[in-house]
Design an enzyme around this catalytic site. Sequence first.
Site, PDB file in Angstrom:
ATOM      1  N   ASP A  26      -1.709  -0.246   6.215  1.00 29.70           N
ATOM      2  CA  ASP A  26      -1.881   0.523   7.454  1.00 29.70           C
ATOM      3  C   ASP A  26      -3.325   0.622   7.903  1.00 29.70           C
ATOM      4  O   ASP A  26      -3.589   0.931   9.068  1.00 29.70           O
ATOM      5  CB  ASP A  26      -1.353   1.949   7.269  1.00 29.70           C
ATOM      6  CG  ASP A  26      -2.268   2.778   6.384  1.00 29.70           C
ATOM      7  OD1 ASP A  26      -2.783   3.816   6.850  1.00 29.70           O
ATOM      8  OD2 ASP A  26      -2.484   2.392   5.221  1.00 29.70           O
TER       9      ASP A  26
ATOM     10  N   ASP B 232       0.854  -1.178   0.000  1.00 31.55           N
ATOM     11  CA  ASP B 232       0.000   0.000   0.000  1.00 31.55           C
ATOM     12  C   ASP B 232       0.898   1.238   0.000  1.00 31.55           C
ATOM     13  O   ASP B 232       2.088   1.154   0.316  1.00 31.55           O
ATOM     14  CB  ASP B 232      -0.891  -0.029   1.242  1.00 31.55           C
ATOM     15  CG  ASP B 232      -1.715   1.222   1.407  1.00 31.55           C
ATOM     16  OD1 ASP B 232      -2.421   1.603   0.464  1.00 31.55           O
ATOM     17  OD2 ASP B 232      -1.623   1.833   2.486  1.00 31.55           O
TER      18      ASP B 232
ATOM     19  N   THR C 254      -2.497   0.621  -4.536  1.00 34.87           N
ATOM     20  CA  THR C 254      -2.988   1.808  -3.855  1.00 34.87           C
ATOM     21  C   THR C 254      -4.373   2.207  -4.333  1.00 34.87           C
ATOM     22  O   THR C 254      -4.733   1.966  -5.490  1.00 34.87           O
ATOM     23  CB  THR C 254      -2.009   2.987  -4.067  1.00 34.87           C
ATOM     24  OG1 THR C 254      -2.551   4.179  -3.476  1.00 34.87           O
ATOM     25  CG2 THR C 254      -1.742   3.243  -5.546  1.00 34.87           C
TER      26      THR C 254
ATOM     27  N   ASP D 248      -0.292   5.159   0.906  1.00 32.66           N
ATOM     28  CA  ASP D 248      -0.563   6.144   1.956  1.00 32.66           C
ATOM     29  C   ASP D 248      -0.644   5.487   3.326  1.00 32.66           C
ATOM     30  O   ASP D 248      -1.415   4.543   3.539  1.00 32.66           O
ATOM     31  CB  ASP D 248      -1.862   6.889   1.657  1.00 32.66           C
ATOM     32  CG  ASP D 248      -1.751   7.761   0.422  1.00 32.66           C
ATOM     33  OD1 ASP D 248      -0.883   8.646   0.410  1.00 32.66           O
ATOM     34  OD2 ASP D 248      -2.514   7.538  -0.535  1.00 32.66           O
TER      35      ASP D 248
END
Length: 223
Positions: free
Chosen positions: A171, A19, A114, A21
């Site tokens: 995250d 990922d 992403t 961000d």
Amino acid sequence: MTATAAAAATLTARALLLDMDGTIVNSDAVVERCWRRWAAAQGLDGDAVMEVVHGRQGYATMALLLPDRPMELNHEDNRRMLAEETADVDGVVPVPGAPAFLAALAGLPHALVTSADRTLSRTRMEAAGLPLPELRITAESVSASKPDPEGFLKAAAELGFAPADCVVFEDSEAGIAAGRAAGMRVVGVGPRAAAHGPDVAVPDLTAVAVEAGPDGRIVLKIS
């Protein structure tokens, strides 16, 4: 297996799916500015909105927050938000350890997966001073946003590996759910991750060492 940031672990994989961000790029300042403006315009509580924005494409977040709103309005707002976020790179920095982590992946199978589109992902990676992986699965590449596993499954297929041979770095709740739904192991990165059931959780990428195994596998040593 579920491990905490304090527990050492070793994982092996054929490919890593990353990922962007919150995982390798810290763009929280931009996300806060843009989404709090949108929340205010919709009469929504900004703190409540920030609880669900991470990991999903913008239109999917809007649909979750405003379930009765016409989807065409969500897509329209999403296009505008992407333009705003692309134009704003103030505070975009690498997650600690990301430069060394990506440098260690040079020549090893990996991909960026992403919810950002091509332009935003390139802009943020460049702003953070990070190299773009050769394979990038972006918003344009999929028909469904995380937590749907489509992006991770597509990346694995394009790299030529089975889902079970891939390790995801994520995250957010939506991203971790997508990785697990894809049948992959997940390393959760940062303060949001540990609560959402990753296999291993780390505070940042300084806790991850990458080594090339003798059989072509990638060895991840979590400290």
